[in-house]
Design an enzyme around this catalytic site. Structure first.
Site, PDB file in Angstrom:
ATOM      1  N   GLN A  70      46.442  15.778  32.395  1.00  0.00           N
ATOM      2  CA  GLN A  70      47.738  16.435  32.296  1.00  0.00           C
ATOM      3  C   GLN A  70      47.780  17.573  33.307  1.00  0.00           C
ATOM      4  O   GLN A  70      47.103  18.584  33.140  1.00  0.00           O
ATOM      5  CB  GLN A  70      47.877  16.964  30.874  1.00  0.00           C
TER       6      GLN A  70
ATOM      7  N   SER B  17      49.145  23.244  34.540  1.00  0.00           N
ATOM      8  CA  SER B  17      48.805  24.602  34.980  1.00  0.00           C
ATOM      9  C   SER B  17      48.502  24.664  36.471  1.00  0.00           C
ATOM     10  O   SER B  17      47.998  23.711  37.060  1.00  0.00           O
ATOM     11  CB  SER B  17      47.577  25.108  34.227  1.00  0.00           C
TER      12      SER B  17
ATOM     13  N   GLU C  85      51.257  17.621  19.157  1.00  0.00           N
ATOM     14  CA  GLU C  85      50.194  17.935  18.196  1.00  0.00           C
ATOM     15  C   GLU C  85      50.370  17.152  16.892  1.00  0.00           C
ATOM     16  O   GLU C  85      49.421  16.912  16.181  1.00  0.00           O
ATOM     17  CB  GLU C  85      50.158  19.438  17.929  1.00  0.00           C
TER      18      GLU C  85
ATOM     19  N   SER D 107      47.487  30.548  24.852  1.00  0.00           N
ATOM     20  CA  SER D 107      46.520  31.599  24.521  1.00  0.00           C
ATOM     21  C   SER D 107      46.923  32.314  23.233  1.00  0.00           C
ATOM     22  O   SER D 107      48.039  32.146  22.742  1.00  0.00           O
ATOM     23  CB  SER D 107      46.467  32.617  25.653  1.00  0.00           C
TER      24      SER D 107
ATOM     25  N   GLU E 109      47.799  35.294  22.727  1.00  0.00           N
ATOM     26  CA  GLU E 109      48.997  36.125  22.865  1.00  0.00           C
ATOM     27  C   GLU E 109      50.258  35.268  22.865  1.00  0.00           C
ATOM     28  O   GLU E 109      51.279  35.636  22.286  1.00  0.00           O
ATOM     29  CB  GLU E 109      48.925  36.958  24.153  1.00  0.00           C
TER      30      GLU E 109
HETATM   31  C1  LIG Z   1      39.094  24.669  28.692  1.00  0.00           C
HETATM   32  C2  LIG Z   1      40.476  24.640  29.249  1.00  0.00           C
HETATM   33  C3  LIG Z   1      41.086  23.416  29.498  1.00  0.00           C
HETATM   34  C4  LIG Z   1      42.363  23.357  30.044  1.00  0.00           C
HETATM   35  N1  LIG Z   1      42.923  22.130  30.296  1.00  0.00           N
HETATM   36  C5  LIG Z   1      44.126  22.078  30.886  1.00  0.00           C
HETATM   37  C6  LIG Z   1      44.716  20.809  31.252  1.00  0.00           C
HETATM   38  O1  LIG Z   1      44.125  19.759  31.001  1.00  0.00           O
HETATM   39  N2  LIG Z   1      45.916  20.788  31.861  1.00  0.00           N
HETATM   40  C7  LIG Z   1      46.608  21.941  32.124  1.00  0.00           C
HETATM   41  O2  LIG Z   1      47.700  21.849  32.673  1.00  0.00           O
HETATM   42  N3  LIG Z   1      46.082  23.163  31.816  1.00  0.00           N
HETATM   43  C8  LIG Z   1      44.869  23.254  31.201  1.00  0.00           C
HETATM   44  N4  LIG Z   1      44.328  24.487  30.904  1.00  0.00           N
HETATM   45  C9  LIG Z   1      45.049  25.681  31.310  1.00  0.00           C
HETATM   46  C10 LIG Z   1      45.606  26.505  30.154  1.00  0.00           C
HETATM   47  O3  LIG Z   1      46.785  25.930  29.658  1.00  0.00           O
HETATM   48  C11 LIG Z   1      45.835  27.918  30.693  1.00  0.00           C
HETATM   49  O4  LIG Z   1      44.580  28.458  30.990  1.00  0.00           O
HETATM   50  C12 LIG Z   1      46.551  28.795  29.711  1.00  0.00           C
HETATM   51  O5  LIG Z   1      47.874  28.378  29.517  1.00  0.00           O
HETATM   52  C13 LIG Z   1      46.527  30.259  30.185  1.00  0.00           C
HETATM   53  O6  LIG Z   1      47.022  30.360  31.487  1.00  0.00           O
HETATM   54  P1  LIG Z   1      46.206  31.137  32.623  1.00  0.00           P
HETATM   55  O7  LIG Z   1      44.843  30.578  32.652  1.00  0.00           O
HETATM   56  O8  LIG Z   1      47.006  31.088  33.855  1.00  0.00           O
HETATM   57  O9  LIG Z   1      46.107  32.611  32.116  1.00  0.00           O
HETATM   58  P2  LIG Z   1      47.274  33.717  32.193  1.00  0.00           P
HETATM   59  O10 LIG Z   1      48.561  33.117  31.819  1.00  0.00           O
HETATM   60  O11 LIG Z   1      47.197  34.415  33.482  1.00  0.00           O
HETATM   61  O12 LIG Z   1      46.798  34.670  31.028  1.00  0.00           O
HETATM   62  C14 LIG Z   1      45.733  35.603  31.198  1.00  0.00           C
HETATM   63  C15 LIG Z   1      45.738  36.516  29.976  1.00  0.00           C
HETATM   64  O13 LIG Z   1      46.982  37.192  29.909  1.00  0.00           O
HETATM   65  C16 LIG Z   1      47.603  36.962  28.666  1.00  0.00           C
HETATM   66  N5  LIG Z   1      49.042  36.826  28.854  1.00  0.00           N
HETATM   67  C17 LIG Z   1      49.714  35.979  29.660  1.00  0.00           C
HETATM   68  N6  LIG Z   1      51.030  36.103  29.497  1.00  0.00           N
HETATM   69  C18 LIG Z   1      51.213  37.034  28.558  1.00  0.00           C
HETATM   70  C19 LIG Z   1      52.367  37.591  27.943  1.00  0.00           C
HETATM   71  N7  LIG Z   1      53.612  37.208  28.251  1.00  0.00           N
HETATM   72  N8  LIG Z   1      52.160  38.516  27.001  1.00  0.00           N
HETATM   73  C20 LIG Z   1      50.912  38.903  26.666  1.00  0.00           C
HETATM   74  N9  LIG Z   1      49.814  38.414  27.195  1.00  0.00           N
HETATM   75  C21 LIG Z   1      49.950  37.486  28.135  1.00  0.00           C
HETATM   76  C22 LIG Z   1      47.012  35.659  28.181  1.00  0.00           C
HETATM   77  O14 LIG Z   1      47.087  35.580  26.782  1.00  0.00           O
HETATM   78  C23 LIG Z   1      45.594  35.745  28.676  1.00  0.00           C
HETATM   79  O15 LIG Z   1      44.830  36.465  27.777  1.00  0.00           O
HETATM   80  C24 LIG Z   1      43.053  24.553  30.340  1.00  0.00           C
HETATM   81  C25 LIG Z   1      42.441  25.772  30.082  1.00  0.00           C
HETATM   82  C26 LIG Z   1      41.174  25.830  29.550  1.00  0.00           C
HETATM   83  C27 LIG Z   1      40.571  27.167  29.285  1.00  0.00           C
END
Ligand SMILES: Cc1cc2nc3c(=O)[nH]c(=O)nc-3n(C[C@H](O)[C@H](O)[C@H](O)COP(=O)(O)OP(=O)(O)OC[C@H]3O[C@@H](n4cnc5c(N)ncnc54)[C@H](O)[C@@H]3O)c2cc1C
Lengths: 409, 373
Positions: free
Chosen positions: A135, A138, A253, A373, A375
């Site tokens: 998928q 991200s 889900e 996440s 949050e």
């Molecule tokens: C093990 C793993 C597998 C994954 N597999 C996939 C996959 O198969 N396909 C896919 O598309 N994605 C996948 N992901 C990506 C996942 O969906 C993202 O990591 C997640 O949505 C968080 O985005 P980010 O990593 O850009 O962090 P960010 O969005 O940059 O967030 C960083 C921190 O800031 C906080 N934050 C962000 N926005 C806000 C807000 N508005 N208010 C308060 N706090 C905030 C977050 O909670 C987090 O603590 C995977 C991630 C992991 C860890």
């Protein structure tokens, strides 16, 4: 209100138990699979993937795969039976984790938006896990803020030309296919300019590069698109309706639940008893708290399954389970490593059952980020369940290409 | 496993709520508690006339003849309001105990009075007595703080231990009660002393302690529903406040720190609700699963209720710490309800002791602490 199986469920359980006993792997393999993530001599990832596919194929051939799928696509529309089957599978149930994205997330999107010929061709192979899907949502600049994806799809003769980058894509290194969320119009507000596609991962111009996790495994990837052609027939939903399609994926889900709950306070109780720490009052109190929370989580899953089986929409259970469960994994891992004291600092060579706590230690943070996440989930609970007002967000009004971004350079 | 309440159960709850919500206002609760009697006898009569004090009592005894699951939902609806009536001990704990003990002559003698609101019972844990001497059909003793005791006519408790244990029923109609500075300002605690109060032994030895454990776990389950109702009420009050109050040009509830505090409360309530539903199913089935399930329900309901009540006070700012706001009534109640049948630490220990005992291998020998602590 009933803690026991219905007669239908009891019959299914007996049938499933007999089938699993007759079809599971030899003792040595089963032993290796115990606590899969946490086995002392971990099988190489490729071998685990192969086993996951093989086990699923055995289930499929006997009619036990994708039990939660709608009947129209070969499932039984029975989350309760899926949960029972998983209980009976024991360590083999962990294999479902390898297939969640393929069989639930991507399949749900196809079920909702693919043509009937595409569904007929693709879904049975997904149900048997002959094909693994990934998928691709991200991106480096679009995670929590998923609607900010920048991977660009431009119209060309007969289809679309795609350029850009995805990241954190689980299982892409094993996948033959994937769904892709791309921007088709950067001049409208962010949620409106997106479109969903699917493509073969061996399409010319697609490059997959595994990313090493803190555990040393490499289960997720970054993906580069360089003038990749996607036929228009592989568009899922209307042009500009990609957000809607993404929401269908994220809400799938319903089909995935009951599949996994990765907390195991019983193992921690075993550890405390083995080390003798169980005689300490503080340890007893802390363990009791986790056991109580875990019981709450499991009952929460049961409430959700019951709601679905009664045709009601589940409430805030799913977000609660992930929110509470994720933090618990981190907390329990840290506590367990402390409990084994000096030995928590290093694993013994060979098979060390205590590796499981190290794995929880790595897995907790991943669980708290992936798929929404903490949050983001709290915002969902506060806004959608409690009805608290949304924050004022200029990005929802502005054309996407005028939304402020981090300063460069 | 199925965890859901039937539409009949929910319908009954709505019927109760319909009556109760109209009557049980916080103004009335405050007035009842500060009246000379210290409780709201009129509301008690009203509920008894409508049958709500005998939800599970048999129709022959004047009750509604419902199952305990119905009583769980009524308990939750009761918890959602503040009311100066002894519902907790009398209509939940004591009424259920009469049925569970299963002594026909006892329930024939008392159940009609319970339904009529004249027999007002309480389950008191042994730890809440500073003295208790039983001899020959009479008992003398004291409870320095017993919730709702202004109205209490009967106390059920366990006296003694092991082969000397006795499950006893005290008639405290003539007991001396003294107003004390109660932590809870709606369901007041009173000091109760009694001298040669009529006492009846209902069971002895292991039978008595086993029965007491069952009664206690059942009461803990009903009480967890009360606490969840009360926690939701505190959460709703906080939510309503942060939606309508503006600061920095926007509603307080649009700030993420506020949202997240309330989301944590919601999650805690959902975990508690799940544990309570499981315990309700175990109670309804009557098997041995209730011992652990009741303890789990009790602990997580106490956690959720206290978290909700604290968040509610906090998010009301200065208003939250005033006597005028209801926030402190919830805050006090959350602390008090967590104490009535023993604090969480005791319930956690009960749970872990059961689990450890159930393990095939005995725990390793105690070891000296290896770390600094
Ligand atoms: C093990 C793993 C597998 C994954 N597999 C996939 C996959 O198969 N396909 C896919 O598309 N994605 C996948 N992901 C990506 C996942 O969906 C993202 O990591 C997640 O949505 C968080 O985005 P980010 O990593 O850009 O962090 P960010 O969005 O940059 O967030 C960083 C921190 O800031 C906080 N934050 C962000 N926005 C806000 C807000 N508005 N208010 C308060 N706090 C905030 C977050 O909670 C987090 O603590 C995977 C991630 C992991 C860890």
């Amino acid at each position: 209100m009933n803690l026991n199986d219905t007669p239908e469920e009891a019959a299914f359980r007996a049938e499933a138990r007999a089938w699993i006993a007759a079809n599971r792997y030899d003792e040595r393999t089963m032993e290796t699979l115990k606590g899969l993530a946490g086995n002392g001599a971990p099988l190489p990832s490729a071998e685990l993937w192969a086993l996951a596919k093989d086990w699923n194929a055995r289930k499929y051939d006997a009619g036990y795969a994708v039990l939660t799928w709608p009947k129209a696509f070969g499932g039984r529309d029975a989350p309760n039976l899926a949960a029972i089957f998983a209980e009976e599978e024991g360590p083999l149930a962990r294999f479902q984790g390898y297939l969640v994205i393929t069989q639930f997330m991507c399949a749900a999107t196809l079920m909702a938006f693919a043509s009937s010929e595409q569904k007929a061709a693709l879904l049975p192979r997904i149900a048997r896990a002959d094909d693994i899907w990934c998928q691709m949502f991200s991106e480096p600049a679009a995670g929590s803020d998923l609607a900010a994806v920048r991977t660009r799809a431009e119209r060309v003769e007969g289809g679309w030309r795609v350029n850009g980058q995805k990241v954190w894509t689980s299982g892409a290194h094993m996948a033959g296919w994937g769904t892709l969320l791309a921007r088709t119009d950067p001049t409208t507000p962010k949620h409106k300019g997106l479109t969903m596609f699917f493509l073969r991962m061996d399409s010319p111009g697609v490059r997959v590069r595994p990313i090493e996790l803190m555990s040393g495994e490499a289960e997720f990837n970054e993906i580069f698109f360089d003038d990749v052609f996607i036929p228009d027939a592989q568009r899922l939903g209307e042009v500009g309706a990609g957000w809607k399609a993404a929401v269908v994926t994220l809400n799938s889900e319903r089909m995935a639940i009951g599949a996994m709950l990765d907390v195991d306070s019983a193992a921690l109780l075993d550890l405390a008893c083995e080390t003798g720490a169980i005689t300490r009052a503080d340890v007893r109190q802390t363990l009791a708290d986790w056991i109580i929370k875990e019981r709450g989580l499991r009952a929460c899953v049961a409430r959700q399954l019951t709601a679905i089986s009664e045709g009601r929409a589940p409430g805030p259970e799913a977000a609660t389970i992930k929110l509470v469960g994720g933090v618990m994994i981190e907390d329990m891992a840290a506590y367990a490593l402390d409990l084994i004291d000096g030995e928590g600092l290093a694993l013994r060579p060979g098979r060390d059952p205590r590796r499981v706590y190290r794995d929880m230690f790595y897995f907790g943070p991943a669980q708290r980020a992936a798929g929404g996440s903490d949050e983001v989930l709290k915002n969902v609970l506060a806004e959608r369940v409690l009805g608290l007002p949304m924050e004022d967000r200029p990005d929802n009004r502005l054309p996407f290409n005028e939304v402020p971004t981090a300063p460069r350079g | 496993m199925r965890l859901s309440f039937s539409s009949d159960h929910q319908g009954l709850r709505e019927e109760f709520e319909h009556v109760f919500a109209a009557e049980a206002t916080s103004a009335r609760a405050r007035a009842g508690a500060s009246s000379p009697e210290g409780w709201d006898r009129a509301l008690w009569r009203q509920l008894s006339e409508l049958g709500w004090l005998g939800v599970t009592a048999s129709e022959a005894h004047g009750g509604l003849g419902q199952d305990p699951l119905a009583l769980c939902l009524i308990a939750e609806a009761f918890g959602q309001r503040l009311a100066a009536i002894p519902f907790l001990g009398a209509a939940l704990g004591f009424a259920d105990a009469l049925l569970t003990i299963g002594d026909r002559s006892l329930s024939d003698a008392l159940a009609p009075g319970v339904v009529a609101g004249e027999v007002i019972g309480a389950l008191a844990i042994p730890e809440h007595f500073t003295a208790l001497d039983i001899d020959d059909g009479h008992a003398s003793g004291a409870c320095p703080a017993l919730m709702d005791a202004a109205a209490t006519t009967h106390i059920l408790t366990l006296a003694g231990a092991g082969s000397d244990a006795q499950l006893i029923l005290l008639d405290v109609t003539a007991a001396h009660r003294e107003r004390i500075d109660s932590l809870d300002r709606v369901n007041l605690a009173w000091a109760v002393t009694f001298d040669r109060a009529p006492s009846r032994t209902l069971a002895r030895g292991e039978t008595a302690s086993d029965l007491w454990r069952t009664l206690r776990a059942r009461y803990a389950t009903f009480m967890s529903f009360v606490q969840i109702g009360a926690a939701s009420a505190a959460l709703d009050m906080a939510r309503d406040h942060v939606i309508q109050r503006y600061a920095f040009g926007r509603p307080l509830g649009s700030f993420q720190a506020v949202k997240h505090e309330l989301a944590d409360v919601l999650a805690a309530i959902e975990i508690a609700r799940s544990n309570a539903w499981f315990a309700a199913a175990a109670l309804n089935e009557g098997g041995s699963a209730l011992a652990q399930a009741g303890a789990a329900a009790r602990v997580s309901a106490t956690d959720a209720h206290r978290l909700a009540a604290r968040a509610n006070v906090h998010l009301h700012g200065g208003l939250g710490v005033t006597a005028e706001s209801d926030a402190h009534l919830h805050y006090r109640r959350a602390q008090a309800l967590g104490l009535v049948i023993g604090p969480s630490s005791v319930w956690r220990e009960r749970l872990i002791a059961e689990l450890v005992a159930a393990r095939a291998v005995a725990p390793a020998a105690p070891q000296l602490p290896r770390t600094g602590s």
